[in-house]
Design an enzyme around this catalytic site. Structure first.
Site, PDB file in Angstrom:
ATOM      1  CG  HIS A 182      -2.083   0.885   1.168  1.00  8.64           C
ATOM      2  ND1 HIS A 182      -2.410   1.643   0.063  1.00  8.64           N
ATOM      3  CD2 HIS A 182      -3.026   1.223   2.120  1.00  8.64           C
ATOM      4  CE1 HIS A 182      -3.469   2.382   0.319  1.00  8.64           C
ATOM      5  NE2 HIS A 182      -3.866   2.144   1.556  1.00  8.64           N
ATOM      6  CG  HIS A 185      -3.701   1.300  -9.580  1.00 12.40           C
ATOM      7  ND1 HIS A 185      -5.036   0.965  -9.438  1.00 12.40           N
ATOM      8  CD2 HIS A 185      -3.297   1.735  -8.348  1.00 12.40           C
ATOM      9  CE1 HIS A 185      -5.413   1.189  -8.186  1.00 12.40           C
ATOM     10  NE2 HIS A 185      -4.381   1.642  -7.520  1.00 12.40           N
ATOM     11  CG  ASP A 233       3.017   3.299  -5.279  1.00 13.47           C
ATOM     12  OD1 ASP A 233       2.713   3.943  -4.263  1.00 13.47           O
ATOM     13  OD2 ASP A 233       2.339   2.341  -5.691  1.00 13.47           O
TER      14      ASP A 233
END
Length: 388
Positions: A253, A291, A332
């Site tokens: 996460h 994603h 990220d």
């Protein structure tokens, strides 16, 4: 039986699903089926085999209600109603407004006002609610300790008015900011300006503002679900945010940016191509790419990277990864790039993530409190046979 390729043509996907093309395209737009351009013909799309097979099974009704419920918490069907945010048509929406467009001008405080349906709050704790941490604590340790300290003494959220909870949430986020950044002599500063001052990077202020807005919420992600479960018990606002922050720290996460930074170090040492191939050879997930909710690429990443000139190692890694994996870089990667460009502390991506997402957690806590319902799913027992 030979397994079909990982990426299927439209004809192959439709044959598996036994549906009309419109149904396939609708599943893609809702994030149920990942799609990407066909390298041989960019006008065509390819569809992820596993998503197609899962959707086909759902359509044909081959699974029990237990199996459907089990899959629903793993990138499956929605399990809670929410008006806070959603991902649709490849974009992130905050109460109907495009988050990427908001990131062009809004502050995190203004987004908090939108998500909380209130006036923009000021994230500052009072002297009576400030929690002092040990000097030896890292920022993350200090943040967890500060929220835990408040969770132990703050009153439950159940039965208290929305306005009171909103004011308390602003103070709790102020407590978290103090713990992560150190007490601020000027609490009137917007949070992005406070971050820039704490890190002594005034030129990074606008990029930090943009990042905070883009990460403020992301519908029912793992940390938000944890915060909502805690809220459903009537626990204090601090306890709810502590649940969210604890969940956020996991490597799958909010901690994913650390894995991206490790990949970048490998790329700097041996080149992007060698680094990506080595990680793939050791079956290590490349957190920088792809994603499930953005089959055409993470819109948040594109919005954040638009204002960043990538260092050569990041540019090389991005090109190599997209070529070898067929997936675009995600948020990220963008956070790691932002930290590198502005020479921010190594833990800056997680700090940004935590402070921004606390706003979204609060919105969901307020929404959950309004329902008055306890979130209590059932487990499907697979243990030893029951003896009588």
């Amino acid at each position: 039986m030979t397994k079909p390729p990982l990426w299927l043509s439209a004809a192959q996907a439709l044959e598996l699903m036994q549906v009309r093309p419109q149904t396939l395209y609708a599943s893609v737009s809702r994030g149920r089926i990942r799609a990407k351009p066909d390298a041989a013909d960019p006008r065509r799309s390819l569809y992820h085999r596993d998503d197609v097979q899962r959707t086909a099974a759902r359509t044909r009704g081959r699974r029990s209600s237990e199996a459907v419920a089990s899959e629903a918490i793993q990138w499956g069907e929605p399990v809670l109603t929410s008006a806070v945010s959603t991902v649709a048509d490849g974009r992130l929406w905050y109460r109907g407004q495009d988050a990427c467009l908001l990131a062009e001008h809004a502050t995190l405080e203004e987004v908090a006002g939108l998500l909380w349906e209130s006036a923009p709050p000021r994230f500052a704790c009072t002297a009576s609610t400030r929690v002092h941490s040990t000097k030896q604590a890292t920022p993350l340790q200090a943040g967890l300790l500060a929220l835990a300290g408040r969770a132990a003494i703050d009153p439950p959220s159940r039965g208290r008015s929305r306005a009171v909870l909103q004011a308390e949430a602003a103070e709790v986020i102020g407590t978290l900011a103090d713990a992560l950044l150190g007490p601020s002599p000027s609490a009137v500063l917007p949070l992005h300006a406070r971050l820039a001052a704490a890190w002594r990077r005034p030129k990074a202020a606008d990029a930090l503002r943009r990042a905070l807005v883009l990460m403020a919420d992301h519908e029912l992600n793992a940390s938000t679900f944890a915060a909502r479960v805690t809220a459903s018990t009537g626990a204090s606002m601090a306890a709810c945010l502590l649940s969210g922050l604890s969940t956020l720290t996991g490597p799958l996460h909010g901690g994913a940016a650390a894995a991206v930074q490790a990949l970048v170090r490998s790329a700097a040492a041996s080149g992007g191509d060698a680094a990506v191939r080595e990680w793939l050879a050791h079956d290590r997930a490349l957190a920088a790419f792809g994603h499930p909710l953005y089959p055409q690429g993470d819109a948040r990443s594109a919005a954040l990277l638009a204002g960043i000139e990538l260092p050569p190692v990041f540019a090389d890694l991005r090109a190599t990864g997209e070529r070898l994996l067929g997936e675009a870089v995600n948020i990220d990667f963008a956070l790691a790039a932002l930290a590198a460009v502005h020479k921010l502390p190594p833990d800056a991506p997680l700090t940004l993530f935590a402070l921004a997402r606390a706003v979204g957690w609060t919105a969901h806590v307020l929404e959950q409190q309004a329902t008055g319902q306890l979130i209590r799913p059932r487990a499907r027992y697979t243990g030893p046979a029951l003896t009588r």
